[in-house]
Design a protein around this motif. Sequence first.
Motif, PDB file in Angstrom:
ATOM      1  N   ILE A  50      -4.210   1.861 -56.339  1.00 21.43           N
ATOM      2  CA  ILE A  50      -2.804   0.702 -56.226  1.00 21.43           C
ATOM      3  C   ILE A  50      -3.300   0.836 -54.860  1.00 21.43           C
ATOM      4  O   ILE A  50      -1.762  -0.164 -54.869  1.00 21.43           O
ATOM      5  CB  ILE A  50      -1.892   2.139 -57.017  1.00 21.43           C
ATOM      6  N   ALA A  51      -2.996   0.930 -53.934  1.00 24.36           N
ATOM      7  CA  ALA A  51      -2.932   0.831 -52.712  1.00 24.36           C
ATOM      8  C   ALA A  51      -3.449  -0.231 -52.297  1.00 24.36           C
ATOM      9  O   ALA A  51      -3.558  -1.327 -51.603  1.00 24.36           O
ATOM     10  CB  ALA A  51      -4.065   2.347 -51.609  1.00 24.36           C
ATOM     11  N   LEU A  52      -4.468  -0.643 -53.095  1.00 24.83           N
ATOM     12  CA  LEU A  52      -5.496  -1.478 -53.144  1.00 24.83           C
ATOM     13  C   LEU A  52      -4.985  -2.916 -53.353  1.00 24.83           C
ATOM     14  O   LEU A  52      -4.763  -4.071 -52.511  1.00 24.83           O
ATOM     15  CB  LEU A  52      -6.795  -1.683 -53.069  1.00 24.83           C
ATOM     16  N   VAL A  53      -4.313  -2.616 -54.255  1.00 24.02           N
ATOM     17  CA  VAL A  53      -3.533  -4.474 -54.747  1.00 24.02           C
ATOM     18  C   VAL A  53      -2.490  -3.725 -53.928  1.00 24.02           C
ATOM     19  O   VAL A  53      -2.335  -5.094 -54.089  1.00 24.02           O
ATOM     20  CB  VAL A  53      -2.750  -3.001 -56.553  1.00 24.02           C
ATOM     21  N   GLY A  54      -2.060  -3.191 -53.778  1.00 26.88           N
ATOM     22  CA  GLY A  54      -0.483  -3.873 -52.380  1.00 26.88           C
ATOM     23  C   GLY A  54      -0.968  -3.966 -51.822  1.00 26.88           C
ATOM     24  O   GLY A  54      -0.216  -5.321 -51.104  1.00 26.88           O
ATOM     25  N   ASP A  55      -2.456  -3.802 -50.570  1.00 30.52           N
ATOM     26  CA  ASP A  55      -2.756  -4.658 -49.741  1.00 30.52           C
ATOM     27  C   ASP A  55      -3.214  -6.004 -50.168  1.00 30.52           C
ATOM     28  O   ASP A  55      -2.822  -6.435 -49.106  1.00 30.52           O
ATOM     29  CB  ASP A  55      -4.202  -4.359 -48.966  1.00 30.52           C
ATOM     30  N   VAL A  56      -3.987  -5.984 -51.230  1.00 31.22           N
ATOM     31  CA  VAL A  56      -4.301  -7.761 -51.680  1.00 31.22           C
ATOM     32  C   VAL A  56      -2.307  -7.906 -51.185  1.00 31.22           C
ATOM     33  O   VAL A  56      -2.504  -9.641 -51.128  1.00 31.22           O
ATOM     34  CB  VAL A  56      -4.478  -6.792 -53.084  1.00 31.22           C
ATOM     35  N   ILE A  57      -1.780  -7.620 -52.063  1.00 26.54           N
ATOM     36  CA  ILE A  57      -0.671  -8.663 -51.656  1.00 26.54           C
ATOM     37  C   ILE A  57      -0.060  -8.553 -51.005  1.00 26.54           C
ATOM     38  O   ILE A  57       0.556 -10.307 -50.056  1.00 26.54           O
ATOM     39  CB  ILE A  57       0.757  -7.354 -52.579  1.00 26.54           C
ATOM     40  N   VAL A  58      -0.170  -7.267 -49.479  1.00 26.79           N
ATOM     41  CA  VAL A  58       0.096  -8.189 -48.334  1.00 26.79           C
ATOM     42  C   VAL A  58      -0.162  -9.666 -47.783  1.00 26.79           C
ATOM     43  O   VAL A  58      -0.023 -10.425 -46.845  1.00 26.79           O
ATOM     44  CB  VAL A  58       0.337  -6.442 -47.748  1.00 26.79           C
ATOM     45  N   ALA A  59      -1.878  -8.891 -48.086  1.00 31.32           N
ATOM     46  CA  ALA A  59      -2.577 -10.314 -47.524  1.00 31.32           C
ATOM     47  C   ALA A  59      -2.125 -11.702 -48.241  1.00 31.32           C
ATOM     48  O   ALA A  59      -2.194 -12.580 -46.770  1.00 31.32           O
ATOM     49  CB  ALA A  59      -4.417  -9.886 -47.822  1.00 31.32           C
ATOM     50  N   LEU A  60      -1.545 -11.355 -48.909  1.00 31.94           N
ATOM     51  CA  LEU A  60      -1.342 -13.203 -49.257  1.00 31.94           C
ATOM     52  C   LEU A  60       0.196 -13.480 -49.022  1.00 31.94           C
ATOM     53  O   LEU A  60       0.568 -14.578 -48.837  1.00 31.94           O
ATOM     54  CB  LEU A  60      -1.275 -12.912 -51.115  1.00 31.94           C
ATOM     55  N   GLY A  61       1.210 -12.590 -48.924  1.00 31.65           N
ATOM     56  CA  GLY A  61       2.282 -12.844 -47.832  1.00 31.65           C
ATOM     57  C   GLY A  61       2.272 -12.909 -46.551  1.00 31.65           C
ATOM     58  O   GLY A  61       3.605 -13.316 -45.577  1.00 31.65           O
ATOM     59  N   LEU A  62       0.954 -12.603 -45.796  1.00 27.45           N
ATOM     60  CA  LEU A  62       0.977 -12.424 -44.511  1.00 27.45           C
ATOM     61  C   LEU A  62       1.018 -13.037 -43.874  1.00 27.45           C
ATOM     62  O   LEU A  62       1.777 -13.632 -42.507  1.00 27.45           O
ATOM     63  CB  LEU A  62      -0.619 -11.467 -43.722  1.00 27.45           C
ATOM     64  N   PRO A  63       0.934 -15.091 -43.848  1.00 26.21           N
ATOM     65  CA  PRO A  63       1.354 -15.936 -43.364  1.00 26.21           C
ATOM     66  C   PRO A  63       2.573 -15.986 -43.271  1.00 26.21           C
ATOM     67  O   PRO A  63       2.495 -16.554 -42.119  1.00 26.21           O
ATOM     68  CB  PRO A  63       0.073 -16.941 -44.205  1.00 26.21           C
ATOM     69  N   VAL A  64       3.227 -15.837 -43.519  1.00 29.73           N
ATOM     70  CA  VAL A  64       5.106 -15.947 -43.216  1.00 29.73           C
ATOM     71  C   VAL A  64       4.963 -15.851 -41.868  1.00 29.73           C
ATOM     72  O   VAL A  64       6.084 -15.798 -41.099  1.00 29.73           O
ATOM     73  CB  VAL A  64       6.364 -15.228 -43.925  1.00 29.73           C
TER      74      VAL A  64
END
Length: 207
Positions: A50-64
């Motif tokens: 679950i934490a890994l899924v969250g990290d992937v989502i964070v990586a996708l939004g990080l460029p903001v």
Amino acid sequence: MTVNLRRLAGWALIVGSIVAVVGYLAANLLAPGSGEDVFRYEAWPLFEGIALVGDVIVALGLPVILTFAGRAPKLHIIGYSGIFAALVMLNLGEGTTEAFVKPYLVAHGGLPAEEPTGFAVFEGVALLALVIGSICLGIAVLRARVLPWWIGVALIVSCLVGALGLPGAWFLLPDCIFFAALVAIGTVAVRPAPAPATAELAGARTA
């Protein structure tokens, strides 16, 4: 339909950070024992996953983060690059090992006495990227004055607290502070942009 990429990335930071923190807290607070024992906890791969899924989502939004560069674009780029590298190398790369490889090894003879060759160097580079990224982005936020100042302070503090090597479950505190800062950045990103002052002035003249 027009997609507001900034708001979408902001939501990715918010949702991803919350999911990641929930996963890390559940895995580390609910797992009995310490050391190799935590990898024997049957729900460990689930919570770490679950934490890994969250990290992937964070990586996708990080460029903001780069949209808030303001007067400190170079520091923002350095900060973003360092945090992104650490997120991929530590949270995703090493995190996958923690979630799935180590539980398998523990169930099939135990963890090896020595780490694989070069792993310490890999981890050291990732930690260095995290330190540089967090501090540079924190300073950039303070200099740009686009985001609330306390977000910059939180990013720097998360790095300093992490260097203390807190005992027990307290070692999760730096991560919680860091993800809280990302949630705050995402919250600002999803807010509607204020109307330009020139447009307001023109409207007042025509009234």
